[in-house]
Write a protein that holds these residues in place. Sequence first.
Motif, PDB file in Angstrom:
ATOM      1  N   ILE A 105      43.007 -13.293 -22.453  1.00 59.58           N
ATOM      2  CA  ILE A 105      43.323 -11.768 -22.040  1.00 59.58           C
ATOM      3  C   ILE A 105      42.069 -11.052 -21.773  1.00 59.58           C
ATOM      4  O   ILE A 105      41.939 -10.438 -20.729  1.00 59.58           O
ATOM      5  N   GLY A 106      41.064 -11.191 -22.531  1.00 60.30           N
ATOM      6  CA  GLY A 106      39.681 -10.740 -22.552  1.00 60.30           C
ATOM      7  C   GLY A 106      38.778 -11.363 -21.387  1.00 60.30           C
ATOM      8  O   GLY A 106      37.771 -10.666 -20.801  1.00 60.30           O
ATOM      9  N   ARG A 107      38.863 -12.523 -21.005  1.00 53.92           N
ATOM     10  CA  ARG A 107      38.143 -13.515 -20.160  1.00 53.92           C
ATOM     11  C   ARG A 107      38.878 -13.661 -18.965  1.00 53.92           C
ATOM     12  O   ARG A 107      38.223 -14.444 -17.995  1.00 53.92           O
ATOM     13  N   ALA A 108      40.162 -13.638 -18.979  1.00 50.23           N
ATOM     14  CA  ALA A 108      41.049 -13.911 -17.885  1.00 50.23           C
ATOM     15  C   ALA A 108      41.120 -15.510 -17.393  1.00 50.23           C
ATOM     16  O   ALA A 108      41.359 -15.821 -16.192  1.00 50.23           O
ATOM     17  N   TYR A 109      40.888 -16.285 -18.312  1.00 51.06           N
ATOM     18  CA  TYR A 109      41.203 -17.849 -18.345  1.00 51.06           C
ATOM     19  C   TYR A 109      42.449 -18.301 -18.503  1.00 51.06           C
ATOM     20  O   TYR A 109      43.191 -17.499 -19.201  1.00 51.06           O
ATOM     21  N   VAL A 119      41.482  -2.198 -17.833  1.00 52.09           N
ATOM     22  CA  VAL A 119      40.758  -1.768 -18.873  1.00 52.09           C
ATOM     23  C   VAL A 119      41.244  -2.467 -20.085  1.00 52.09           C
ATOM     24  O   VAL A 119      40.328  -2.501 -20.973  1.00 52.09           O
ATOM     25  N   VAL A 120      42.577  -2.783 -20.166  1.00 53.78           N
ATOM     26  CA  VAL A 120      43.052  -3.425 -21.356  1.00 53.78           C
ATOM     27  C   VAL A 120      42.372  -4.815 -21.366  1.00 53.78           C
ATOM     28  O   VAL A 120      41.759  -5.326 -22.603  1.00 53.78           O
ATOM     29  N   VAL A 177      42.527  -5.114 -37.350  1.00 54.69           N
ATOM     30  CA  VAL A 177      41.311  -4.694 -37.177  1.00 54.69           C
ATOM     31  C   VAL A 177      41.014  -4.615 -35.399  1.00 54.69           C
ATOM     32  O   VAL A 177      40.576  -3.638 -34.547  1.00 54.69           O
ATOM     33  N   TYR A 178      41.460  -5.874 -34.896  1.00 55.82           N
ATOM     34  CA  TYR A 178      41.471  -6.254 -33.511  1.00 55.82           C
ATOM     35  C   TYR A 178      42.200  -5.180 -32.811  1.00 55.82           C
ATOM     36  O   TYR A 178      41.713  -4.796 -31.874  1.00 55.82           O
ATOM     37  N   ALA A 179      43.607  -4.941 -33.204  1.00 54.94           N
ATOM     38  CA  ALA A 179      44.393  -4.122 -32.302  1.00 54.94           C
ATOM     39  C   ALA A 179      43.843  -2.586 -32.426  1.00 54.94           C
ATOM     40  O   ALA A 179      43.894  -1.907 -31.357  1.00 54.94           O
ATOM     41  N   ALA A 180      43.417  -2.044 -33.669  1.00 55.82           N
ATOM     42  CA  ALA A 180      42.674  -0.883 -33.602  1.00 55.82           C
ATOM     43  C   ALA A 180      41.529  -0.617 -32.714  1.00 55.82           C
ATOM     44  O   ALA A 180      41.357   0.250 -31.876  1.00 55.82           O
ATOM     45  N   ARG A 181      40.733  -1.724 -32.513  1.00 54.43           N
ATOM     46  CA  ARG A 181      39.391  -1.882 -31.937  1.00 54.43           C
ATOM     47  C   ARG A 181      39.773  -1.626 -30.318  1.00 54.43           C
ATOM     48  O   ARG A 181      39.347  -1.032 -29.445  1.00 54.43           O
ATOM     49  N   VAL A 182      41.107  -2.575 -30.144  1.00 55.72           N
ATOM     50  CA  VAL A 182      41.444  -2.527 -28.679  1.00 55.72           C
ATOM     51  C   VAL A 182      42.008  -1.409 -28.249  1.00 55.72           C
ATOM     52  O   VAL A 182      41.630  -0.713 -27.264  1.00 55.72           O
ATOM     53  N   TYR A 238      40.146  -6.176 -24.900  1.00 57.02           N
ATOM     54  CA  TYR A 238      40.196  -7.290 -25.675  1.00 57.02           C
ATOM     55  C   TYR A 238      39.204  -8.237 -25.676  1.00 57.02           C
ATOM     56  O   TYR A 238      38.653  -8.839 -26.727  1.00 57.02           O
ATOM     57  N   GLY A 239      38.148  -8.191 -24.393  1.00 60.62           N
ATOM     58  CA  GLY A 239      37.017  -9.026 -24.371  1.00 60.62           C
ATOM     59  C   GLY A 239      35.838  -8.411 -25.244  1.00 60.62           C
ATOM     60  O   GLY A 239      35.174  -9.115 -25.936  1.00 60.62           O
ATOM     61  N   ASP A 240      35.773  -7.128 -25.304  1.00 57.91           N
ATOM     62  CA  ASP A 240      34.697  -6.357 -26.114  1.00 57.91           C
ATOM     63  C   ASP A 240      34.987  -6.072 -27.586  1.00 57.91           C
ATOM     64  O   ASP A 240      34.035  -5.939 -28.531  1.00 57.91           O
ATOM     65  N   GLY A 241      36.318  -6.253 -27.724  1.00 57.94           N
ATOM     66  CA  GLY A 241      36.842  -5.885 -29.118  1.00 57.94           C
ATOM     67  C   GLY A 241      36.645  -7.146 -30.183  1.00 57.94           C
ATOM     68  O   GLY A 241      36.712  -7.112 -31.485  1.00 57.94           O
TER      69      GLY A 241
END
Length: 580
Positions: free
Chosen positions: A317-321, A482-483, A440-445, A487-490
């Motif tokens: 999701i974050g890096r689109a692989y 945006v999403v 934590v990941y969900a809140a950050r995303v 996911y990549g930065d979070g």
Amino acid sequence: MKKKDLTSRRAYAGMTPEQAALAHEDHRQILKVLTGLLLGMFVANLSGTIVGNALPVIVGEIGGTQQQYTWIVTSTILASTAVTPIAGKLADLFDKKKLLLASLALFALGSLVAGMSTSAGMLIAVRVIQGIGMGANMVLTQIIIATIIPPRQRGRYNGYMGAVIALATVSGPLVGGLIVDIPWLGWRWCFWVAIPFVAAAFAVLAKNLQVPGKGRPGAKVDWSGAALISLSATLLLIWVSFANHAFAWMSWQTAAMLAGAVVAALAFVLVERRVSEPVVPLHILTERTTALAVVASLAVGTAMFGTMIFLGQYFQIGRAYSPTIAGWLGLPLMGGLLISSTVSGNLVTRSGRWKPYVVGGIALLAAGMGLMATVGGTTPLWAVSLYLLIAGLGLGASMQNLVLAVQNTVEIGNVGAATSTVTFFRSLGGAVGIQVLGAVYAARVTSLTLAGYAERGIDVTELDSSTASLDLSALPAEMAQVVREAYGDGIGLVFAGAALIAVAGLVAVAFMRGTELRSTWEVPASAREVIEADAGPGTTAAPGDATPATTAMVDRSGKRARTVGDDGAGPSSDLARVGR
């Protein structure tokens, strides 16, 4: 090779030709049995990692939220965690071979039904069955290996075990990614692919495995203790999962679940103090090495399970692989685990000391997690690979050697309970880690997505519908981007949390007593005197050892002597019959 040539090998140094020949025969028979044992362990670990890269596809097809995404994994780990102390105690009381075969059969049933799931809820429920079989299989495999191999020699075989775990962990994401990328297979084969391996392991073990001892006549199972420890762990995990979603962190539901978990834990302690066959003997936990190993195992489990499961989301999701590429990108972590577990296992056997490798391993794990905390959506892949490799090297050196350290402190009669205790807390750490770090990941995303929407002038009222589902293909391109960036930065925050927990584990192992591994299981004094007297001239026995230089017991006629264990039959007395 002739018998006299065996003594020139490092593994048989200091032995007589007869002792070397017996030890070599033991090694050959053990390897034969390990084929089935490790095949079963391979399948169990494969099932835990194969869904990692497939989960985004699975949840996208059958429907599901980020919370359900984590529970598809957590339900399996929770069931595996709950059954671990029960299986460990049953192994001390009943026939280990029958218990192991039953666990394989249950795991195969769960895998079959999991592939038939039609919704995320059904998959979560069925994965509980799979987890019970998986948890019992993994702890019983470790217990059986501990039963037939003394601590000093076990480092060598723990290296093999670590290599198998690493291989399964490496191949799982790759196989899962390939399966979901092949249209004529589909994600259901992520579960069905395990069944042929289970059948092969079952056949090998049914034919070859013989385990010393058939249990204790009239033994009773501490079902009350097992239920209480499972209830306490379950309430804790449910609270972590649903807090801040179904109810607030500060709410009556939180108070009720935490109170219930504490009451169940206290009741468990009271029950264990009174029953004749406690599921977790409390005196084991009062031993310094075991108590600190439990803390370290919690940290290792949190770092391992709590971060690996989110790498698939980061890369896909974050890096689109693609799922397949995401599997390849996770190889450095598993490659490091493979190399480190094999090398450290052999070094532990040669040196007889485990502490340097455990301390060094968790230090590397903390360093790798700390470096991964700096990762974002645009971090170069070479840097991500290097950080994962460092973390993998740390995992491989510490994970199985922590179990070995605890096994070295107990008598053979309690090896099942001791092994399952450490494994239980490692699994519990993984289950809690997935939920806590997932929250934590969900809140950050969510936070990063809100900020991204605001920057682009997108109506934030659409946020719930855009982040509740992991299927980004249904979103407008700008919102999906945006999403994806979120996911990549979070992901860095997830690894930062894991790094802090790993540091706590490092502090724990630093205070562990660095004992030397025993060459054999301890036997009663009368039996030890006979064995030492019969070992022949030129041999010396270390305090607490049943034989000086080899796991094989020989008397004056060159035949194997009997080692007495908790039920009157020790491991070495039966090794010659294993596989025959």
